[in-house]
Design a protein around this motif. Sequence first.
Motif, short mmCIF file in Angstrom:
data_model
loop_
_atom_site.label_atom_id
_atom_site.label_comp_id
_atom_site.label_asym_id
_atom_site.label_seq_id
_atom_site.Cartn_x
_atom_site.Cartn_y
_atom_site.Cartn_z
N GLU A 76 0.82 -1.21 0.00
CA GLU A 76 0.00 0.00 0.00
C GLU A 76 0.86 1.27 0.00
O GLU A 76 0.46 2.28 -0.57
N ASN A 79 1.74 1.94 -3.52
CA ASN A 79 0.55 2.43 -4.23
C ASN A 79 0.31 3.91 -3.96
O ASN A 79 -0.02 4.68 -4.87
N VAL A 98 -5.35 -0.13 -0.90
CA VAL A 98 -4.75 -0.16 0.44
C VAL A 98 -5.30 -1.34 1.24
O VAL A 98 -6.32 -1.92 0.89
N SER A 122 -10.07 -0.65 -0.83
CA SER A 122 -9.54 -1.82 -0.14
C SER A 122 -10.36 -3.03 -0.57
O SER A 122 -11.50 -3.18 -0.14
#
Length: 446
Positions: A76, A79, A98, A122
């Motif tokens: 994450e 990202n 995430v 997510s």
Amino acid sequence: MKIIIAGAGDVGFHLAELLAYENQDITLIDLDQEVLDYAASHLDVLTIKGDCGSIDILEQAEAGSANIVLAVTTSEKTNLVVCILAKKMGARQTIARVNNQEYLAESQRQTFAELGVDNIISPVYLAAEEIRRLVKQAYFTDIFEFEEGRISLVGVTLDESSPLINICLKDLPDHAKEIDLRPIAVLRGHRTIIPRGETILRQNDHVYFITAKSRIDDLRKFIDCRKVNVRKIMIMGGSELSRATAQLLEKDYNVTLIANNKECCKTFSETLTETLIINGDFSNVNLLVEEGLDNMDAFIALTGNSETNIIASLTAKNHGVYKTIAQVENKEYVHISQNIGVDTLINKKLIAANNIFRFVRKGKVEAVTSLHGVDAEVIEFIVHKPNQLTKKPLRDLHFPEAALIGGVIRGEESLFPDGDFQLEVNDKVIVFTLPEAISKVEKLFR
């Protein structure tokens, strides 16, 4: 549309696969050359080997001219960095995958937006939320909510006792029309059917109905679904999805979680305060029975292995469990598992793709939903300006045969239109469409 996907793992490849079918300009970045070679040989995409968090690599991918940058690696932090850098370079829109649920809070989202991360998703949290909805409405195999549930899309398999078997839709009884019984899709084996007046429903058809929230119980009674109040739930697997699901459910249900990794159980016990956590071999049916399988109302199989999840769910059905949910990431198993008796499938990649696709679709789009095994999309469009949509009744709009309008949300009202209905500016319109009609529908709502 120029789209850059950072990360060619499960989620990244799945998104590239879906987008490649639509002739988008896609660049896929990953460190693993073998993964990139596989993608290049199966999809029409440009591949770049390298660290997607590198400015040089992002410049090579021309991130500054990208319409969308999707950062979906397993890290994450990577990202978030990719999105921040790409936005600074000039990318129009950035989306980061995430794992940390704290990042999903509105205050955190605002902070990240200021840094350049436009949207955060997510897959784990989205899947856990979907499982919670499915448990709450356990008598349906699928449930998707639009505008906080004002209109719901629900799925049900017609068994031998259903009053709808061998009924022609135009001949539905009057009380069916009173509750707005509106089927918008039928999955028959591998075939997706858009139901019309002449459509006859058959045993084992998987039918999707669209209805107002206030009518869900009436719909359930009419299609003869037995209502069961779920109280006891068994979750199988030591995945992050297992933990997130237990965390969402443990306040309202009695949850037992079985995982075969001792360290995992210790970690889970730090956050799952009201879940009974068992360390044991979940492939051992005797263990599941000892821990109360026969008394469970719902069984949720969330290991990383699709085959294990399917077999465990079928075993739970055999022991009298009312509702079974299996995580199935292998698309080839979707039709098989539905046809042999698994109630509901969960696919994190598909759920994440649905969430991301609304940013890809043309027109003002609020939500996109894909139905398991159904070769079609359900798109929620907003009528954002006066145009031909607002000047003619629906029957005169030349709406594609391979699409239909299922419902309309107008302010606080949930409406189910007929041919005389006329759309207005700010209406939120829920459209079911087969792939061949998507571009025509998008043009209507631009």
